[in-house]
Design an enzyme around this catalytic site. Structure first.
Site, PDB file in Angstrom:
ATOM      1  N   PRO A   1       0.839  -1.203   0.000  1.00  0.00           N
ATOM      2  CA  PRO A   1       0.000   0.000   0.000  1.00  0.00           C
ATOM      3  C   PRO A   1       0.879   1.261   0.000  1.00  0.00           C
ATOM      4  O   PRO A   1       1.907   1.279   0.674  1.00  0.00           O
ATOM      5  CB  PRO A   1      -0.790  -0.092   1.308  1.00  0.00           C
ATOM      6  CG  PRO A   1      -0.602  -1.469   1.821  1.00  0.00           C
ATOM      7  CD  PRO A   1       0.638  -2.027   1.199  1.00  0.00           C
TER       8      PRO A   1
ATOM      9  N   GLY B   1       3.723   4.217   5.024  1.00  0.00           N
ATOM     10  CA  GLY B   1       4.906   3.936   5.842  1.00  0.00           C
ATOM     11  C   GLY B   1       5.505   2.564   5.604  1.00  0.00           C
ATOM     12  O   GLY B   1       6.320   2.110   6.403  1.00  0.00           O
ATOM     13  N   LEU B   2       5.109   1.894   4.514  1.00  0.00           N
ATOM     14  CA  LEU B   2       5.651   0.549   4.265  1.00  0.00           C
ATOM     15  C   LEU B   2       6.775   0.558   3.217  1.00  0.00           C
ATOM     16  O   LEU B   2       7.151  -0.485   2.695  1.00  0.00           O
ATOM     17  CB  LEU B   2       4.534  -0.420   3.861  1.00  0.00           C
ATOM     18  CG  LEU B   2       3.451  -0.678   4.921  1.00  0.00           C
ATOM     19  CD1 LEU B   2       2.437  -1.704   4.422  1.00  0.00           C
ATOM     20  CD2 LEU B   2       4.044  -1.151   6.243  1.00  0.00           C
ATOM     21  N   GLY B   3       7.287   1.747   2.927  1.00  0.00           N
ATOM     22  CA  GLY B   3       8.512   1.825   2.121  1.00  0.00           C
ATOM     23  C   GLY B   3       8.332   1.615   0.628  1.00  0.00           C
ATOM     24  O   GLY B   3       9.273   1.205  -0.050  1.00  0.00           O
ATOM     25  N   SER B   4       7.115   1.901   0.092  1.00  0.00           N
ATOM     26  CA  SER B   4       6.890   1.627  -1.332  1.00  0.00           C
ATOM     27  C   SER B   4       7.774   2.490  -2.239  1.00  0.00           C
ATOM     28  O   SER B   4       8.247   2.017  -3.273  1.00  0.00           O
ATOM     29  CB  SER B   4       5.420   1.813  -1.702  1.00  0.00           C
ATOM     30  OG  SER B   4       5.021   3.136  -1.447  1.00  0.00           O
ATOM     31  N   SER B   5       8.049   3.737  -1.848  1.00  0.00           N
ATOM     32  CA  SER B   5       8.849   4.578  -2.750  1.00  0.00           C
ATOM     33  C   SER B   5      10.297   4.088  -2.819  1.00  0.00           C
ATOM     34  O   SER B   5      10.909   4.104  -3.890  1.00  0.00           O
ATOM     35  CB  SER B   5       8.774   6.058  -2.361  1.00  0.00           C
ATOM     36  OG  SER B   5       9.105   6.239  -1.024  1.00  0.00           O
ATOM     37  N   ALA B   6      10.824   3.626  -1.685  1.00  0.00           N
ATOM     38  CA  ALA B   6      12.197   3.094  -1.707  1.00  0.00           C
ATOM     39  C   ALA B   6      12.247   1.830  -2.557  1.00  0.00           C
ATOM     40  O   ALA B   6      13.164   1.651  -3.367  1.00  0.00           O
ATOM     41  CB  ALA B   6      12.665   2.787  -0.285  1.00  0.00           C
TER      42      ALA B   6
ATOM     43  N   ASP C   1      15.212   2.933   4.544  1.00  0.00           N
ATOM     44  CA  ASP C   1      14.267   2.236   3.665  1.00  0.00           C
ATOM     45  C   ASP C   1      14.967   1.641   2.442  1.00  0.00           C
ATOM     46  O   ASP C   1      14.711   0.495   2.064  1.00  0.00           O
ATOM     47  CB  ASP C   1      13.173   3.188   3.174  1.00  0.00           C
ATOM     48  CG  ASP C   1      12.177   3.538   4.268  1.00  0.00           C
ATOM     49  OD1 ASP C   1      12.492   3.301   5.445  1.00  0.00           O
ATOM     50  OD2 ASP C   1      11.096   4.056   3.941  1.00  0.00           O
TER      51      ASP C   1
END
Ligand code: PMV
Length: 314
Positions: free
Chosen positions: A100, A104-109, A151
């Site tokens: 998602p 805060g689950l680091g999707s962009s990194a 991240d």
């Protein structure tokens, strides 16, 4: 034309969020949800990006890489990967995310790291994992202004990392934790939450500073316990209480934490900046019941271990 698929995991912060901004350590780990970047070189100089998450689709000429809107991390990753590899090419990119976004689950990194590696593979250029993590951090820094390297390091290397802001590098921790991640579905801004904590600390330094330092103590003790295969549930609960005291929890996060406790989790806390986003529960033997209790609150939940697998070519 060359086609390649690369995937990279998301992350959760296990302990130490917010306190890490003030020099305390943090402990974070990769989760079982990944982003997949499928990339094919083209014979012309066009780039198209398609995704299962917003903004879904853009296409542009290679010369306009920096001047179109949308997919800012992916475009920056393409720019830096071209620079690093010394090769440019038209591209068709398909992104499929299990993570998602803005929670805060680091999707962009992970999308940045997967894109950089996919380009290197497709144009036939080598990049080491250390270089990849560094370049990914440069992407986040370029897009966001400020970004911690945590991240991008986690999504590159996988596993769990103990991060001390004043020391170079990371300490890898052998952690195999049965977690449940619960997502409120509320998008939030990490920057705004960090600013709120700073304002609270400026107002009540003598009250807030000991809270921050206690979060640091919890993180160090959690590292010790994980390394000795001891339970970390109570430490998660204390950490959640202190994050609540810092003003970054909310009713939805608290209700998911209480639901997890009620369903037999050994501990639960919000993860990341708070204000929405996600929470995590440590649930040995009770993962299914805990996920079920979170779903009954109307929220998405999934089981995850801290996975050893970082970025990989599929
Ligand atoms: O929202 P996330 O998961 O990116 O986490 C932010 C963590 C903070 O400690 C609040 C900020 C930071 O830069 O470390």
């Amino acid at each position: 034309m060359r086609m390649v698929t690369v995937s990279a995991p998301g992350k959760v912060i296990l302990f130490g969020e917010h306190a890490v901004v003030y020099g305390e350590p943090s402990l974070a780990g990769a989760i079982d949800k990944r982003i997949y970047v499928n990339l094919e070189t083209r014979d012309d100089s066009n780039i198209s990006i398609n995704s299962n998450v917003a903004p879904y689709r853009i296409s542009f000429s290679i010369d306009n890489l920096g001047s179109v809107e949308g997919f800012t991390h992916v475009r920056k990753a393409i720019e830096l990967a071209f620079e690093q590899s010394g090769k440019k090419s038209g591209l068709d990119i398909e992104i499929s995310s299990e993570i998602p976004v803005a929670s805060g689950l680091g999707s962009s990194a992970s999308v940045s790291i997967a894109t950089i590696l996919a380009i290197h593979e497709a144009v036939g250029s080598k990049i080491s994992k250390n270089e990849l993590a560094k370049l990914g951090h440069k992407v986040e820094f370029g897009v966001q202004g400020a970004a911690s390297p945590t991240d991008t390091a986690i999504t590159t290397f996988g596993g769990a990392l103990f991060v001390e802001p004043d020391k170079e590098g990371y300490q890898r921790i052998d952690a195999s934790l049965p977690l449940v991640v619960g997502c409120t579905g509320i998008e939030r801004s990490t920057k705004a939450l960090v600013e709120n904590v700073r304002a609270l600390r400026d107002k009540f330094p003598e009250i807030i500073d000991p809270i921050i330092s206690n979060i640091g103590k919890i993180t160090r003790e959690a590292k010790r316990r994980i390394e000795n295969s001891e339970d970390i549930g109570e430490l998660m609960n204390i950490n959640h209480g202190l994050l609540t005291a810092l003003g970054v929890s909310n009713f939805k996060l608290d209700s998911l934490v209480y639901a997890a406790w009620g369903a037999g989790a050994s501990g639960a806390k919000l993860t990341g900046a708070g204000g929405g986003g996600c929470m995590i529960a440590h649930a040995p033997g009770t993962q299914a019941a805990v996920a079920n209790a979170i779903e009954k609150c109307g929220c998405m939940a999934f089981d995850s271990a801290i996975t050893g697998e970082g970025v990989r070519v599929e």
